[in-house]
Design an enzyme around this catalytic site. Structure first.
Site, PDB file in Angstrom:
ATOM      1  N   GLY A   1       6.831  -0.468  -0.044  1.00 29.82           N
ATOM      2  CA  GLY A   1       7.216   0.632  -0.911  1.00 29.82           C
ATOM      3  C   GLY A   1       7.904   1.809  -0.240  1.00 29.82           C
ATOM      4  O   GLY A   1       8.503   2.637  -0.916  1.00 29.82           O
ATOM      5  N   ASP A   2       7.848   1.886   1.096  1.00 22.84           N
ATOM      6  CA  ASP A   2       8.460   3.038   1.772  1.00 22.84           C
ATOM      7  C   ASP A   2       8.884   2.694   3.202  1.00 22.84           C
ATOM      8  O   ASP A   2       8.564   3.424   4.146  1.00 22.84           O
ATOM      9  CB  ASP A   2       7.479   4.202   1.788  1.00 22.84           C
ATOM     10  CG  ASP A   2       8.153   5.543   2.094  1.00 22.84           C
ATOM     11  OD1 ASP A   2       9.379   5.649   1.913  1.00 22.84           O
ATOM     12  OD2 ASP A   2       7.454   6.477   2.510  1.00 22.84           O
TER      13      ASP A   2
END
Length: 381
Positions: free
Chosen positions: A226-227
Site C-alpha cells: 500500500g505504500d
C-alpha cells in the site's frame, strides 16, 4: 485509518526520555541512544540499546514505533501488519522483525502523557534496517525494474501463502489511502484553494468515477503493502558501513547494482488490488527521477515479470497513477493544516508528485502508455 479518522487522529509527541523509558520498561533493554526519525502520522525513534535482546544480534539497533491514536485502537489490524512483516522476513524479504515485550507480546497499548493530555498509543519495537532511502539515489532502468519486480514478488507470496486469523482486518473499505476511495478526495479539496492542482485533481476524480469505480470488480484482489514509496524502500551500498551510508551518503559512490536492504512501514497495508500496488510504486518512483515519464515502463516490466496484468488492469494503470498523486497532495495539504511543524516531511513526496501529476495530465493517456508499453516490449526483445 478511515476517511474521517485521518484528520481527527492524534500523532504522538513523546520526548526522547519517554521513548527510552518505554523501551526499558516494556522490552528490558538498557538504552544508550535515542534519535527521532521522520514520520507521517506515527512517531518513530531509532534506539541503540544493550541487553538480552539488544546485544550482538541487532547491532544496528531498533525502531520504537508509536502509532497514532486512531490506528492504536485497531489491535487486529496492527497484529496482521506485524505478522505479515514476520512472514515476509521468513521468506527472505528485507522487512523488519518485531521484538517481543518482556511478557512475550508483539505490541503493547500504553497510556502516555503527551503535552496536557493522556492518550492510548500502541507501541512496538522493530529491528532497525540500515540503508539509503531510494529518494536519495539515482535510479537507472535496471534498478527501476528491480523495484517493480520485488514489490510484485512480495504481493504474490502474500496472496498465495499468508494466512492468519486477523486477515479480515485488512479489508479496509473506508481507508483514505485506498485507491478505490479516490472519489472521497472531493470532500477535502478546499485545502488546495482554487489552484491549478485543484482543477486537475477535480478532473482526475471525475475520470475515476466514470472509468475505474464501476470496474473495480474486474481487478484481481490481493494483500498489498500500500505504500512502497521512495522513503520506504532502502538500498545498501557495499563501499561503506550502513551508518556511514545513511548519514554521509555521496551519490557519486553508488555502484550501478544495489541490494534492496529494507522494505518499511506496513501501516497502509490492506486487501486491495495488484494494479493498485503497481500504480502506487510507479507514482513514487517517478518523484525523484530525472526522466519521470519513462519510469512507468521499467517498473511495469519488472512487475509484469512476476504478475502479468490483464487487459483491464493495464488500461487502468495510467489513471490510477494520477489518482495516487492526487491522494498524496490532497491528504498532505490537509494534514499540514493540523501539523504545520511537520510540513517539510509531509510535503516531501507531494511537492514533486504535483509536478509529475501535471506532466502526465498534459501528455495524456495515449502518449504516456505508448512510452510505457514500448519499454515493456523492449525487455521481451
Amino acid at each position: 485509518m478511515s476517511i474521517s479518522e485521518k484528520f481527527v487522529s492524534v500523532k504522538p509527541s513523546l520526548s526522547e526520555g519517554q521513548a527510552a523509558e518505554l523501551v526499558t520498561r516494556l522490552f528490558g533493554l538498557k538504552v544508550s541512544a535515542v534519535r527521532p526519525l521522520p514520520s507521517y502520522g506515527d512517531q518513530n525513534f531509532h534506539i541503540l540499546a544493550s541487553g538480552t535482546q539488544g546485544s550482538g544480534d541487532y547491532p544496528n539497533g531498533f525502531v520504537l514505533k508509536v502509532l497514532n491514536s486512531a490506528d492504536s485502537q485497531k489491535p487486529d489490524l496492527v497484529e496482521a501488519q506485524t505478522q505479515i512483516m514476520m512472514f515476509l522476513n521468513d521468506k527472505g524479504f528485507p522487512t523488519p522483525k518485531a521484538i517481543p515485550t518482556i511478557g512475550g507480546r508483539m505490541m503493547s497499548l500504553e497510556t502516555i502523557e503527551c503535552g496536557s493530555e493522556c492518550k492510548q498509543y500502541m507501541v512496538r519495537l522493530l529491528t532497525y534496517l540500515p540503508g539509503i532511502p531510494l529518494a536519495k539515489i539515482p535510479l537507472d532502468q535496471q534498478n527501476l525494474y528491480k523495484v517493480g519486480r520485488i514489490v510484485a514478488q512480495m504481493d504474490k507470496v502474500l496472496q498465495e501463502e499468508f494466512q492468519h486469523v486477523t486477515l479480515k482486518s485488512l479489508h479496509r473499505e473506508d481507508f483514505i489511502w485506498n485507491l478505490s476511495n479516490t472519489h472521497h478526495l472531493e470532500n477535502y479539496l478546499a485545502a488546495l484553494g482554487g489552484s491549478r492542482s485543484c482543477l486537475t485533481i477535480e478532473q482526475v476524480i471525475q475520470q475515476f468515477k466514470a472509468q475505474i469505480f464501476p470496474n473495480l470488480s474486474k481487478f484481481r484482489k490481493s494483500i498489498i503493502h500500500g505504500d512502497p514509496n521512495e522513503q520506504n524502500i532502502l538500498v545498501e551500498l557495499s563501499h561503506s558501513s550502513a551508518e556511514e551510508a545513511l548519514y554521509n551518503f555521496n551519490p557519486t559512490h553508488l555502484q550501478k547494482e544495489f541490494r534492496i536492504s529494507g522494505i518499511l512501514d506496513f501501516g497502509d497495508m490492506s486487501y486491495g488490488c495488484y494494479v493498485f500496488e503497481l500504480a502506487i510504486v510507479i507514482a513514487y518512483m517517478m518523484i525523484e527521477n530525472k526522466d519521470p515519464i519513462s519510469v512507468g515502463g521499467h517498473v511495469l516490466a519488472g512487475f509484469e515479470s512476476v504478475i502479468p496484468l490483464t487487459p483491464e488492469e493495464r488500461d487502468a494503470v495510467f489513471l490510477l497513477v494520477l489518482c495516487r498523486f492526487s491522494q498524496s497532495l490532497v491528504i498532505a495539504r490537509n494534514t499540514v493544516l493540523r501539523y504545520p511543524e511537520n510540513e517539510e516531511y509531509l510535503m516531501s513526496s507531494a511537492k514533486n508528485g504535483c509536478k509529475c501529476l501535471h506532466q502526465l495530465w498534459e501528455l495524456g493517456k495515449e502518449a504516456v502508455e505508448k512510452i510505457w508499453f514500448e519499454i515493456v516490449d523492449s525487455y521481451h526483445r
